[in-house]
Design a protein around this motif. Structure first.
Motif, PDB file in Angstrom:
ATOM      1  N   ALA A  12       8.040 -14.407 -14.060  1.00 59.10           N
ATOM      2  CA  ALA A  12       8.643 -13.700 -15.117  1.00 59.10           C
ATOM      3  C   ALA A  12       8.584 -14.696 -16.441  1.00 59.10           C
ATOM      4  O   ALA A  12       8.435 -15.881 -16.199  1.00 59.10           O
ATOM      5  CB  ALA A  12      10.172 -13.667 -14.901  1.00 59.10           C
ATOM      6  N   ASN A  53       9.018  -8.884 -16.408  1.00 56.42           N
ATOM      7  CA  ASN A  53       9.258  -8.841 -14.850  1.00 56.42           C
ATOM      8  C   ASN A  53       7.788  -8.873 -14.294  1.00 56.42           C
ATOM      9  O   ASN A  53       7.236  -7.952 -14.521  1.00 56.42           O
ATOM     10  CB  ASN A  53      10.309  -8.092 -14.149  1.00 56.42           C
ATOM     11  CG  ASN A  53      10.313  -8.202 -12.725  1.00 56.42           C
ATOM     12  OD1 ASN A  53       9.550  -8.984 -12.053  1.00 56.42           O
ATOM     13  ND2 ASN A  53      11.567  -7.858 -12.066  1.00 56.42           N
ATOM     14  N   ALA A  95       9.406 -11.036 -10.280  1.00 58.38           N
ATOM     15  CA  ALA A  95      10.668 -12.115 -10.507  1.00 58.38           C
ATOM     16  C   ALA A  95      11.724 -12.403  -9.132  1.00 58.38           C
ATOM     17  O   ALA A  95      11.452 -11.276  -8.601  1.00 58.38           O
ATOM     18  CB  ALA A  95      11.353 -11.865 -11.401  1.00 58.38           C
ATOM     19  N   LEU A 141      14.922 -11.848  -8.495  1.00 64.51           N
ATOM     20  CA  LEU A 141      15.730 -11.132  -9.379  1.00 64.51           C
ATOM     21  C   LEU A 141      17.127 -11.999  -9.247  1.00 64.51           C
ATOM     22  O   LEU A 141      18.048 -12.004 -10.337  1.00 64.51           O
ATOM     23  CB  LEU A 141      15.887 -10.023  -8.930  1.00 64.51           C
ATOM     24  CG  LEU A 141      14.585  -9.313  -9.290  1.00 64.51           C
ATOM     25  CD1 LEU A 141      14.771  -7.540  -8.846  1.00 64.51           C
ATOM     26  CD2 LEU A 141      14.395  -8.898 -10.927  1.00 64.51           C
ATOM     27  N   LEU A 183      17.196 -15.047 -11.533  1.00 61.17           N
ATOM     28  CA  LEU A 183      16.961 -14.281 -12.987  1.00 61.17           C
ATOM     29  C   LEU A 183      18.477 -13.899 -13.438  1.00 61.17           C
ATOM     30  O   LEU A 183      18.841 -14.059 -14.457  1.00 61.17           O
ATOM     31  CB  LEU A 183      16.081 -13.150 -12.935  1.00 61.17           C
ATOM     32  CG  LEU A 183      15.724 -12.675 -14.545  1.00 61.17           C
ATOM     33  CD1 LEU A 183      15.074 -13.584 -15.279  1.00 61.17           C
ATOM     34  CD2 LEU A 183      14.668 -11.447 -14.348  1.00 61.17           C
ATOM     35  N   LYS A 184      19.000 -13.276 -12.623  1.00 57.69           N
ATOM     36  CA  LYS A 184      20.514 -12.953 -12.970  1.00 57.69           C
ATOM     37  C   LYS A 184      21.298 -14.059 -13.104  1.00 57.69           C
ATOM     38  O   LYS A 184      22.168 -14.088 -14.317  1.00 57.69           O
ATOM     39  CB  LYS A 184      21.119 -12.148 -11.805  1.00 57.69           C
ATOM     40  CG  LYS A 184      22.395 -11.709 -12.218  1.00 57.69           C
ATOM     41  CD  LYS A 184      23.057 -10.780 -10.941  1.00 57.69           C
ATOM     42  CE  LYS A 184      24.693 -10.525 -11.378  1.00 57.69           C
ATOM     43  NZ  LYS A 184      25.400 -11.693 -11.813  1.00 57.69           N
ATOM     44  N   SER A 218      14.179  -5.141 -21.211  1.00 61.72           N
ATOM     45  CA  SER A 218      13.417  -5.234 -20.025  1.00 61.72           C
ATOM     46  C   SER A 218      13.366  -3.902 -19.319  1.00 61.72           C
ATOM     47  O   SER A 218      13.991  -2.876 -19.855  1.00 61.72           O
ATOM     48  CB  SER A 218      14.196  -6.349 -19.426  1.00 61.72           C
ATOM     49  OG  SER A 218      13.176  -6.657 -18.055  1.00 61.72           O
ATOM     50  N   ASP A 219      12.613  -3.671 -18.493  1.00 62.91           N
ATOM     51  CA  ASP A 219      12.596  -2.476 -17.610  1.00 62.91           C
ATOM     52  C   ASP A 219      13.940  -2.219 -17.009  1.00 62.91           C
ATOM     53  O   ASP A 219      14.538  -3.072 -16.553  1.00 62.91           O
ATOM     54  CB  ASP A 219      11.280  -2.727 -16.754  1.00 62.91           C
ATOM     55  CG  ASP A 219      11.399  -3.591 -15.519  1.00 62.91           C
ATOM     56  OD1 ASP A 219      11.788  -3.230 -14.718  1.00 62.91           O
ATOM     57  OD2 ASP A 219      11.350  -4.863 -15.869  1.00 62.91           O
ATOM     58  N   LYS A 245      14.478  -1.186 -13.908  1.00 60.85           N
ATOM     59  CA  LYS A 245      14.787  -2.006 -12.365  1.00 60.85           C
ATOM     60  C   LYS A 245      15.267  -3.318 -12.628  1.00 60.85           C
ATOM     61  O   LYS A 245      15.954  -3.854 -12.045  1.00 60.85           O
ATOM     62  CB  LYS A 245      13.424  -2.167 -11.830  1.00 60.85           C
ATOM     63  CG  LYS A 245      13.558  -2.787 -10.451  1.00 60.85           C
ATOM     64  CD  LYS A 245      11.974  -2.780  -9.718  1.00 60.85           C
ATOM     65  CE  LYS A 245      12.146  -3.585  -8.281  1.00 60.85           C
ATOM     66  NZ  LYS A 245      10.894  -3.471  -7.488  1.00 60.85           N
ATOM     67  N   THR A 246      14.614  -3.962 -13.726  1.00 62.77           N
ATOM     68  CA  THR A 246      15.083  -5.682 -13.962  1.00 62.77           C
ATOM     69  C   THR A 246      16.478  -5.554 -14.611  1.00 62.77           C
ATOM     70  O   THR A 246      17.349  -6.340 -13.885  1.00 62.77           O
ATOM     71  CB  THR A 246      14.104  -6.147 -15.109  1.00 62.77           C
ATOM     72  OG1 THR A 246      12.815  -6.251 -14.333  1.00 62.77           O
ATOM     73  CG2 THR A 246      14.546  -7.492 -14.825  1.00 62.77           C
TER      74      THR A 246
END
Length: 225
Positions: free
Chosen positions: A42, A55, A58, A60, A63-64, A77-78, A80-81
């Protein structure tokens, strides 16, 4: 692990997030924050509390946790992300793309930053304060990182670019047919580039009529004030 970086590779994918991150890096390498997740899973940029996440496979969960810790004002972001990091988009967006492969016969008027701002200040576009806009667009234009097309009183469009990719940064019409004139004009300014635009679902048909196809869903999450 997510760590600060001073190396953002060139864009190699039709991705609005990737183009946004790279455009920011080229224009503000010392005035913005950039992070990378291990093995380039990412890439993240942030300016003035506004975060963009690309992403590339990534982690996730990590990332969160990172986004929770940084606590940005806005995340793009997209879809899904955004869902994975529990940032349901406040404003949905469709990522549309086409090759800028046209020659346009319309010549752009010369315009100041004030004229550009006033032409783009229409319902549906979220503009920053004029002072911020003027400094930003002048910097990008002076560094050869942006293009504009204007027909005063009719239409306007601005794009940002990096290498063979560019992204729409705003388009507005003040007369019937002005949107297509502006679109053709800015496509002509970027001939040969892969052109990406983020649009609201309600204007998807306009982009399709102008040769764009849907790539994926994305969005902006904005923190409640």
């Amino acid at each position: 692990m997510i760590s600060l970086t001073n190396n953002i590779p060139s864009v190699n994918a039709v991705s609005a997030e990737w183009i946004k991150v790279r455009c920011t890096f080229e224009c503000y390498p010392d005035n913005a924050l950039f992070w990378v997740q291990d093995n380039e899973k990412a890439f993240i940029s942030m300016t003035d509390g506004n975060m963009v996440i690309y992403n590339n496979g990534a982690d996730l969960q990590e990332l969160k946790g990172f986004v929770d810790m940084i606590n940005p004002c806005c995340v793009f972001s997209d879809l899904k992300t955004l869902n994975a990091i529990e940032r349901c988009p406040t404003e949905p967006s469709l990522v549309m793309a086409r090759l800028a492969d046209i020659d346009d016969e319309h010549l752009s008027d010369t315009a100041s930053s004030r004229v550009l701002y006033d032409m783009l200040d229409v319902e549906g576009l979220s503009l920053p304060q004029y002072e911020y806009f003027a400094v930003d667009i002048c910097r990008r234009l002076n560094h050869g990182l942006a293009q504009y097309f204007v027909k005063q009183g009719v239409c306007a469009a601005i794009s940002l670019h990096t290498g063979d990719y560019c992204i729409m940064n705003g388009i507005a019409s003040h007369q019937k047919g002005g949107g297509t004139i502006a679109m053709n004009g800015i496509l002509g300014k970027n001939k040969g580039r892969n052109f990406v635009a983020c649009c609201r679902p309600c204007v998807k048909e306009f982009y399709e009529k102008n040769g764009f196809s849907l790539q994926y869903e994305a969005g902006y999450w904005v923190k409640n004030k």
